[in-house]
Design a protein around this motif. Structure first.
Motif, PDB file in Angstrom:
ATOM      1  N   ASN A  32     -57.689 -13.875  -3.415  1.00 51.05           N
ATOM      2  CA  ASN A  32     -57.699 -13.639  -4.853  1.00 51.05           C
ATOM      3  C   ASN A  32     -56.417 -14.154  -5.497  1.00 51.05           C
ATOM      4  O   ASN A  32     -55.356 -14.191  -4.866  1.00 51.05           O
ATOM      5  N   GLY A  33     -56.531 -14.513  -6.763  1.00 46.50           N
ATOM      6  CA  GLY A  33     -55.351 -14.922  -7.515  1.00 46.50           C
ATOM      7  C   GLY A  33     -54.812 -13.757  -8.313  1.00 46.50           C
ATOM      8  O   GLY A  33     -55.063 -12.595  -8.002  1.00 46.50           O
ATOM      9  N   PHE A  34     -54.072 -14.062  -9.359  1.00 48.33           N
ATOM     10  CA  PHE A  34     -53.600 -13.036 -10.281  1.00 48.33           C
ATOM     11  C   PHE A  34     -54.653 -12.856 -11.367  1.00 48.33           C
ATOM     12  O   PHE A  34     -55.123 -13.833 -11.952  1.00 48.33           O
ATOM     13  N   ALA A  35     -55.011 -11.626 -11.637  1.00 48.09           N
ATOM     14  CA  ALA A  35     -56.104 -11.369 -12.573  1.00 48.09           C
ATOM     15  C   ALA A  35     -55.764 -10.194 -13.486  1.00 48.09           C
ATOM     16  O   ALA A  35     -55.059  -9.258 -13.100  1.00 48.09           O
ATOM     17  N   PHE A  36     -56.274 -10.270 -14.702  1.00 48.68           N
ATOM     18  CA  PHE A  36     -56.251  -9.147 -15.644  1.00 48.68           C
ATOM     19  C   PHE A  36     -54.804  -8.752 -15.945  1.00 48.68           C
ATOM     20  O   PHE A  36     -54.036  -9.564 -16.407  1.00 48.68           O
ATOM     21  N   ASP A  37     -54.407  -7.517 -15.673  1.00 48.65           N
ATOM     22  CA  ASP A  37     -53.053  -7.066 -16.006  1.00 48.65           C
ATOM     23  C   ASP A  37     -51.971  -7.716 -15.155  1.00 48.65           C
ATOM     24  O   ASP A  37     -50.777  -7.550 -15.445  1.00 48.65           O
ATOM     25  N   ASP A  38     -52.369  -8.433 -14.100  1.00 52.66           N
ATOM     26  CA  ASP A  38     -51.366  -9.145 -13.297  1.00 52.66           C
ATOM     27  C   ASP A  38     -50.545 -10.115 -14.143  1.00 52.66           C
ATOM     28  O   ASP A  38     -49.375 -10.363 -13.848  1.00 52.66           O
ATOM     29  N   ASP A  44     -46.022 -13.166 -16.038  1.00 54.08           N
ATOM     30  CA  ASP A  44     -45.255 -13.426 -17.262  1.00 54.08           C
ATOM     31  C   ASP A  44     -44.104 -12.442 -17.445  1.00 54.08           C
ATOM     32  O   ASP A  44     -43.572 -12.318 -18.545  1.00 54.08           O
ATOM     33  N   ASN A  45     -43.728 -11.768 -16.383  1.00 56.05           N
ATOM     34  CA  ASN A  45     -42.663 -10.779 -16.452  1.00 56.05           C
ATOM     35  C   ASN A  45     -41.388 -11.360 -15.841  1.00 56.05           C
ATOM     36  O   ASN A  45     -41.297 -11.493 -14.616  1.00 56.05           O
ATOM     37  N   PRO A  46     -40.408 -11.724 -16.653  1.00 51.41           N
ATOM     38  CA  PRO A  46     -39.195 -12.353 -16.104  1.00 51.41           C
ATOM     39  C   PRO A  46     -38.444 -11.455 -15.127  1.00 51.41           C
ATOM     40  O   PRO A  46     -37.747 -11.953 -14.244  1.00 51.41           O
ATOM     41  N   THR A  47     -38.600 -10.149 -15.262  1.00 54.03           N
ATOM     42  CA  THR A  47     -37.950  -9.241 -14.316  1.00 54.03           C
ATOM     43  C   THR A  47     -38.469  -9.465 -12.909  1.00 54.03           C
ATOM     44  O   THR A  47     -37.724  -9.375 -11.931  1.00 54.03           O
ATOM     45  N   PRO A  60     -38.200  -1.921 -17.881  1.00 60.96           N
ATOM     46  CA  PRO A  60     -39.552  -1.412 -18.105  1.00 60.96           C
ATOM     47  C   PRO A  60     -40.555  -2.155 -17.234  1.00 60.96           C
ATOM     48  O   PRO A  60     -40.408  -3.344 -16.965  1.00 60.96           O
ATOM     49  N   TYR A  61     -41.573  -1.434 -16.791  1.00 59.66           N
ATOM     50  CA  TYR A  61     -42.617  -2.021 -15.948  1.00 59.66           C
ATOM     51  C   TYR A  61     -43.531  -2.907 -16.775  1.00 59.66           C
ATOM     52  O   TYR A  61     -43.902  -3.996 -16.377  1.00 59.66           O
ATOM     53  N   TRP A  62     -43.912  -2.395 -17.936  1.00 50.22           N
ATOM     54  CA  TRP A  62     -44.777  -3.153 -18.854  1.00 50.22           C
ATOM     55  C   TRP A  62     -44.032  -3.198 -20.169  1.00 50.22           C
ATOM     56  O   TRP A  62     -44.016  -2.229 -20.921  1.00 50.22           O
ATOM     57  N   ASP A  63     -43.400  -4.334 -20.458  1.00 51.90           N
ATOM     58  CA  ASP A  63     -42.532  -4.388 -21.621  1.00 51.90           C
ATOM     59  C   ASP A  63     -43.316  -4.284 -22.915  1.00 51.90           C
ATOM     60  O   ASP A  63     -42.828  -3.783 -23.912  1.00 51.90           O
ATOM     61  N   GLY A  64     -44.537  -4.763 -22.910  1.00 53.01           N
ATOM     62  CA  GLY A  64     -45.377  -4.621 -24.087  1.00 53.01           C
ATOM     63  C   GLY A  64     -44.769  -5.270 -25.312  1.00 53.01           C
ATOM     64  O   GLY A  64     -44.146  -6.313 -25.242  1.00 53.01           O
ATOM     65  N   GLU A  65     -44.902  -4.594 -26.424  1.00 57.11           N
ATOM     66  CA  GLU A  65     -44.466  -5.151 -27.698  1.00 57.11           C
ATOM     67  C   GLU A  65     -43.432  -4.227 -28.328  1.00 57.11           C
ATOM     68  O   GLU A  65     -43.755  -3.133 -28.784  1.00 57.11           O
ATOM     69  N   ALA A  66     -42.187  -4.662 -28.260  1.00 59.89           N
ATOM     70  CA  ALA A  66     -41.093  -3.923 -28.907  1.00 59.89           C
ATOM     71  C   ALA A  66     -41.127  -2.442 -28.575  1.00 59.89           C
ATOM     72  O   ALA A  66     -41.019  -1.582 -29.422  1.00 59.89           O
ATOM     73  N   GLY A  67     -41.324  -2.114 -27.281  1.00 65.62           N
ATOM     74  CA  GLY A  67     -41.255  -0.729 -26.855  1.00 65.62           C
ATOM     75  C   GLY A  67     -42.563   0.003 -26.872  1.00 65.62           C
ATOM     76  O   GLY A  67     -42.622   1.176 -26.537  1.00 65.62           O
ATOM     77  N   GLN A  77     -42.131  -2.407  -9.424  1.00 63.64           N
ATOM     78  CA  GLN A  77     -41.620  -3.651  -9.993  1.00 63.64           C
ATOM     79  C   GLN A  77     -40.615  -4.318  -9.059  1.00 63.64           C
ATOM     80  O   GLN A  77     -40.600  -5.550  -8.928  1.00 63.64           O
ATOM     81  N   ALA A  78     -39.801  -3.524  -8.389  1.00 62.17           N
ATOM     82  CA  ALA A  78     -38.868  -4.096  -7.417  1.00 62.17           C
ATOM     83  C   ALA A  78     -39.629  -4.722  -6.253  1.00 62.17           C
ATOM     84  O   ALA A  78     -39.241  -5.789  -5.743  1.00 62.17           O
ATOM     85  N   ALA A  79     -40.731  -4.081  -5.852  1.00 60.99           N
ATOM     86  CA  ALA A  79     -41.554  -4.639  -4.773  1.00 60.99           C
ATOM     87  C   ALA A  79     -42.163  -5.971  -5.199  1.00 60.99           C
ATOM     88  O   ALA A  79     -42.188  -6.937  -4.420  1.00 60.99           O
ATOM     89  N   PHE A  80     -42.639  -6.050  -6.433  1.00 61.73           N
ATOM     90  CA  PHE A  80     -43.189  -7.313  -6.934  1.00 61.73           C
ATOM     91  C   PHE A  80     -42.112  -8.400  -6.974  1.00 61.73           C
ATOM     92  O   PHE A  80     -42.375  -9.563  -6.635  1.00 61.73           O
ATOM     93  N   ALA A  81     -40.917  -8.040  -7.417  1.00 59.44           N
ATOM     94  CA  ALA A  81     -39.824  -9.025  -7.484  1.00 59.44           C
ATOM     95  C   ALA A  81     -39.484  -9.553  -6.091  1.00 59.44           C
ATOM     96  O   ALA A  81     -39.265 -10.763  -5.901  1.00 59.44           O
ATOM     97  N   LEU A  82     -39.452  -8.657  -5.119  1.00 60.96           N
ATOM     98  CA  LEU A  82     -39.154  -9.080  -3.744  1.00 60.96           C
ATOM     99  C   LEU A  82     -40.277  -9.962  -3.197  1.00 60.96           C
ATOM    100  O   LEU A  82     -40.020 -10.987  -2.547  1.00 60.96           O
ATOM    101  N   GLN A  83     -41.520  -9.589  -3.466  1.00 61.93           N
ATOM    102  CA  GLN A  83     -42.655 -10.396  -3.000  1.00 61.93           C
ATOM    103  C   GLN A  83     -42.680 -11.761  -3.684  1.00 61.93           C
ATOM    104  O   GLN A  83     -43.033 -12.767  -3.056  1.00 61.93           O
ATOM    105  N   TRP A  84     -42.294 -11.795  -4.943  1.00 60.78           N
ATOM    106  CA  TRP A  84     -42.246 -13.080  -5.651  1.00 60.78           C
ATOM    107  C   TRP A  84     -41.234 -14.009  -4.979  1.00 60.78           C
ATOM    108  O   TRP A  84     -41.485 -15.196  -4.804  1.00 60.78           O
TER     109      TRP A  84
END
Length: 608
Positions: A32-38, A44-47, A60-67, A77-84
């Motif tokens: 599978n690729g990246f889908a939906f909220d991925d 698209d999360n620079p963190t 923040p995990y989901w920066d959203g729109e101005a908070g 999020q740290a796990a995703f950063a390490l996996q990236w």
């Protein structure tokens, strides 16, 4: 007397078998690729894409729109950063971690089933040891293959559920295994339980309930109120450290998000009081039961139109949901003396589903399959108890009864595995998710919005507008749907048609700047510069600082000929977000102001 350890009676072969089964049924999700909220949380999360796990711990995990709609899940999020970093941004790495975590969780579920069978053995009688081992094995295998877990395992962002469950179950099993022994062993166990809690709670907020689950396992082994009181007194340091860990994470959450709660309330429940909210939340319990016993129909969306009519739940759905809640509570309370195992399973579900159920507080979703990951452990516990009960009933019936029961269990697991294998590719991409949703649940507002987007790309504006409108009719309180509908009409210069949607958007969530930007842009397109200024100014007062709002305010000044004010507003926008486009526009305004000043000087000179 306390148990000798949670893993006793599980067996290495059984653990390996459950782990292999879990990997096997989810192996086809590795492609599978990246889908939906991925997209928003990972790609698209620079963190995450910076590959710095330490930075992810304070973002923040989901920066959203101005908070708006933000979450704080530092571990995930740290796990995703390490996996990236480790896998070079390839989705395979995320899916591999998901599958391995799920296998680990399934093994721990089996261990918890084995513990429960031992804990209630004196209440219900002990069947043949082979039945007890088989019951625990079936409970773990059921968790490993159940299709309700597909969203959590086959979709990248489901990893938050996996880490939370892994940390929670690990904490429980370490707790059960380290209560006896010397002081050094107990201290090490307490620190390990606290570390597991930090992982679980840091992965997802729902794991905050771990102390309640620790209380549950202590109560399950207690034979009297005095016994339970003694146990809790002995474990007081452990509970105190858990409280400190939880409080620290809550303080960090407030520091990062600016508030304890950063997530939006789901559009379904927006503006509802407690009574109305509960009426809309009760029918979800019917879906809980259906998904547990008949998970044939799975969906990426359970909002109105799917879970119940867009106009609201039917009376029978509310009544049935209320009956299920009462039955679960009655089992948890009334079954404690005679059917303690069933009561433990009921309590497990009530504790772990409490926050996500919307009965206590409104959350960001009316229902999602991924939120059932940890609560579904209750189903495995109940299934293990059922198999053990069959073992007691089998006494004197001969070996043929056992063989028939084993084949029946294998058949159930096989059918569930086939459904899971069939469902995994749905999460291959956002397109496959929405294509499946549109095919199976065309009544979903998400499916209608996806259809509108597809029609727009195909150039069929009339059909796209109709699809957008039907989606808004299905869920008129959904911000992104109403906003996108108004934006599409505005882009197509259907300005009068766009106005009611954009005016509704700023009423729905005034704290989100994008709605104010869209409405102010609409006023600019109609040459209503004073009205555009008023909208932008209101937005700046209602929403957080936004470069887009200051930019549109600048354009309202420019349209009215107030170039100095336009320059000041554009400079503020540039300070908030220093983009090249904003710099170029500032240069244009400065040149225009210089030209006006030069013309004025020339006119004055000519007049002399």
């Amino acid at each position: 007397m306390r148990s000798a350890g949670p893993l006793r009676g599980v067996g290495r072969a059984g653990s390996i078998g459950v782990a292999i089964l879990a990997v096997a049924v989810y192996a086809n999700s590795l492609g599978n690729g990246f889908a939906f909220d991925d997209a928003g949380i990972i790609v698209d999360n620079p963190t995450v894409t910076n590959g710095d796990p330490l930075a992810a711990l304070t973002a923040p995990y989901w920066d959203g729109e101005a908070g708006v709609g933000r979450l704080f899940r530092p571990v995930t999020q740290a796990a995703f950063a390490l996996q990236w970093r480790l896998f070079g941004g390839e989705p395979f790495g995320v899916h591999l971690v998901n599958v391995l975590l799920h296998a680990l969780v399934a093994v721990m579920v089996m261990a918890l089933c084995a513990w429960l069978l031992r804990a209630v053995a004196s209440d219900s009688g002990t069947p043949d040891s082979r039945w007890t081992a088989g019951a625990a094995l079936f409970g773990g295998a059921l968790f490993a293959v159940h299709p309700v877990h597909v969203e959590a395992v086959a979709n990248g962002v489901g990893q938050s559920e996996l880490w939370a469950a892994a940390g929670t179950l690990a904490a429980l099993l370490v707790h059960l295994g380290t209560r006896a022994g010397g002081s050094g062993w107990r201290v090490a166990g307490t620190l390990a339980v606290a570390g597991c809690y930090a992982v679980a709670f840091g992965a997802k907020e729902s794991a905050v309930v771990l102390p309640a689950l620790l209380l549950l396992v202590e109560a399950a082994e207690s034979r009297s109120t005095a016994d339970l009181a003694g146990r809790l007194k002995a474990e007081a340091p452990r509970f105190a450290l858990l409280a400190a860990v939880g409080a620290s994470l809550l303080v960090a959450r407030i520091d990062v998000l600016g508030a304890l709660s950063g997530e939006d309330v789901t559009a379904v429940l927006l503006g509802m009081g407690p009574g109305e909210r509960i009426v809309h939340a009760l029918p979800v319990w019917v879906e809980y039961l259906r998904l547990a016993v008949w998970p044939l129909d799975l969906s990426a969306d359970y909002d109105p139109g799917v879970i119940y009519p867009a106009s609201g739940p039917a009376g029978w759905q509310v009544a049935a949901g209320a009956l299920l809640v009462v039955a679960t509570v009655a089992t948890a309370l009334g079954g404690w003396r005679r059917h303690r195992g069933a009561a433990v399973a009921a309590w497990w579900f009530l504790i772990t589903i409490a926050l996500a159920s919307n009965l206590l507080i409104a959350t960001g979703s009316i229902m999602a399959e991924r939120t059932l990951y940890l609560p579904s452990v209750a189903l495995s516990l109940g299934a293990a108890l059922g198999v053990a009960a069959l073992g007691r009933a089998a006494l004197g019936r001969g070996p043929s009864f056992g063989r028939r029961t084993a084949w029946a269990g294998i058949a159930v697991l096989a059918l569930l595995s086939l459904r899971t294998l069939d469902r995994n590719p749905t999460w291959f991409s956002s397109f496959t998710v929405m294509e499946t949703l549109a095919r199976e649940h065309p009544e979903s507002w998400r499916a209608r919005m996806a259809r509108a987007q597809g029609l727009a790309r195909a150039g069929d504006d009339a059909a796209a507008i109709e699809a957008y409108r039907s989606g808004v009719e299905a869920l008129p309180t959904r911000f992104d749907l109403v906003s996108e509908t108004g934006a599409f009409l505005k882009e197509r210069r259907r300005l009068d048609d766009a106005r009611p949607y954009l005016e509704a958007v700023v009423q729905l969530q005034p704290e989100r700047p994008s709605g104010w930007v869209l409405l102010a842009e609409l006023e600019l397109l109609q040459g209503r510069f004073q009205q555009a200024h008023a909208v932008a100014a209101r937005g700046i007062g209602a929403a957080r600082a936004s470069a887009e709002l200051w930019a549109v305010l600048s354009e309202s000044y420019a349209g009215g000929g107030l170039l100095d004010a336009a320059i000041r507003a554009r400079r503020t926008a540039l300070a908030l977000d220093p983009t090249d486009a904003s710099r170029r526009r500032l240069d244009q305004l400065l040149a225009a102001a210089a030209g006006v000043a030069g013309s004025a000087e020339a006119s004055e000179e000519a007049g002399r």
